[in-house]
Scaffold this motif. Structure first.
Motif, mmCIF file in Angstrom:
data_model
loop_
_atom_site.group_PDB
_atom_site.id
_atom_site.type_symbol
_atom_site.label_atom_id
_atom_site.label_comp_id
_atom_site.label_asym_id
_atom_site.label_seq_id
_atom_site.Cartn_x
_atom_site.Cartn_y
_atom_site.Cartn_z
ATOM 1 N N UNK A 1 0.835 -1.203 0.000
ATOM 2 C CA UNK A 1 0.000 0.000 0.000
ATOM 3 C C UNK A 1 0.870 1.254 0.000
ATOM 4 N N UNK A 2 1.939 1.205 0.786
ATOM 5 C CA UNK A 2 2.864 2.338 0.848
ATOM 6 C C UNK A 2 3.521 2.567 -0.515
ATOM 7 N N UNK A 3 4.016 1.502 -1.119
ATOM 8 C CA UNK A 3 4.705 1.620 -2.407
ATOM 9 C C UNK A 3 3.757 2.111 -3.500
ATOM 10 N N UNK A 4 2.489 1.794 -3.365
ATOM 11 C CA UNK A 4 1.495 2.156 -4.376
ATOM 12 C C UNK A 4 0.986 3.589 -4.230
ATOM 13 N N UNK B 1 7.550 6.778 -2.176
ATOM 14 C CA UNK B 1 7.772 5.466 -2.790
ATOM 15 C C UNK B 1 8.708 5.593 -3.994
ATOM 16 N N UNK B 2 9.598 4.614 -4.191
ATOM 17 C CA UNK B 2 10.502 4.660 -5.353
ATOM 18 C C UNK B 2 9.835 4.230 -6.653
ATOM 19 N N UNK C 1 14.527 -5.372 -0.631
ATOM 20 C CA UNK C 1 15.370 -4.805 -1.678
ATOM 21 C C UNK C 1 15.573 -3.309 -1.443
ATOM 22 N N UNK C 2 16.730 -2.786 -1.819
ATOM 23 C CA UNK C 2 16.939 -1.335 -1.722
ATOM 24 C C UNK C 2 16.107 -0.608 -2.770
ATOM 25 N N UNK D 1 18.046 6.323 -7.296
ATOM 26 C CA UNK D 1 18.468 6.195 -5.909
ATOM 27 C C UNK D 1 19.871 5.593 -5.840
ATOM 28 N N UNK D 2 20.651 6.035 -4.852
ATOM 29 C CA UNK D 2 21.964 5.450 -4.579
ATOM 30 C C UNK D 2 21.834 4.580 -3.339
#
Length: 215
Positions: A57-60, A65-66, A181-182, A190-191
């Motif tokens: 939900x957060x990533x969406x 979110x990346x 995963x990073x 992102x680094x």
């Protein structure tokens, strides 16, 4: 009669003490890995899946979110929850608290982390050892690779976060079901820190986040 009773009480007390030592610290001061790392598999699975739903939900939806194109996001990939990958580890802190390690980043830059301790444990009957580092913001983590890296999981490695209060004793629980995963796995802007060479496990850790290359 009194002598016999006293001897019997003594024997019972000694047996109780020995049983306590066997169950709590194996007589060596180290807690049994089966006692403190064990969980109810049904409840544990529900808890892990609930946390994964929240992360999806957060990533969406979250602006932090990346995920670039959230309209196409269908959820992260995971291995099924498996309590066997929730292991108890012995902590070996560094005597010199000022030791540092230079960690390479995915963009070619470098960051300096503090060496906190080594976590020593057994997984799939293999002796394993991972370095725990502390970032400049005070957080503790393990950056690692394993036999699934670049195959079923992200080639740049995965991370585990550890709470400070879980590192105060000589033992801690490492739960690979929480390995993630990073952000650079999902967005190259992102680094991300690259796991040190010593943190490459000899086993396949089929737990936590999986990874699939995207076009």
């Amino acid at each position: 009669m009194k002598t016999t009773q006293l001897l019997w009480i003594g024997v019972c007390l000694l047996g109780a003490i020995l049983l306590y030592l066997a169950l709590s610290d194996n007589g060596t001061g180290a807690k049994s890995s089966h006692s403190s790392a064990a969980v109810d598999p049904v409840l544990y699975k529900k808890e892990v899946e609930s946390d994964r739903t929240k992360k999806n939900d957060y990533m969406r939806t979250n602006a932090e979110s990346p995920i670039s194109d959230k309209t196409k996001f269908t959820g992260l990939l995971y291995f099924p929850p498996d309590p066997a990958y929730r292991v108890q580890a012995r902590l070996e802190p560094f005597a010199d608290k000022t030791q540092k390690i230079i960690v390479r980043m995915s963009d070619g830059s470098e960051e300096v982390y503090s060496k906190y301790a080594h976590a020593v444990f057994s997984l799939q009957d293999e002796a394993c050892r991972l370095l725990i580092v502390q970032a400049t913001d005070g957080t503790y983590s393990i950056l690692f690779r394993d036999a699934t890296s670049s195959k079923e999981t992200y080639g740049g490695g995965r991370y585990l976060d550890l709470e400070a209060d879980a590192l105060t004793g000589t033992q801690t629980v490492i739960d690979f079901n929480t390995a993630y995963n990073p952000y650079c796995a999902y967005n190259p802007s992102y680094a991300c820190p690259i796991p040190p060479a010593e943190n490459t496990l000899p086993v396949a850790v089929k737990a936590g986040e999986r990874y699939q290359e995207h076009d």
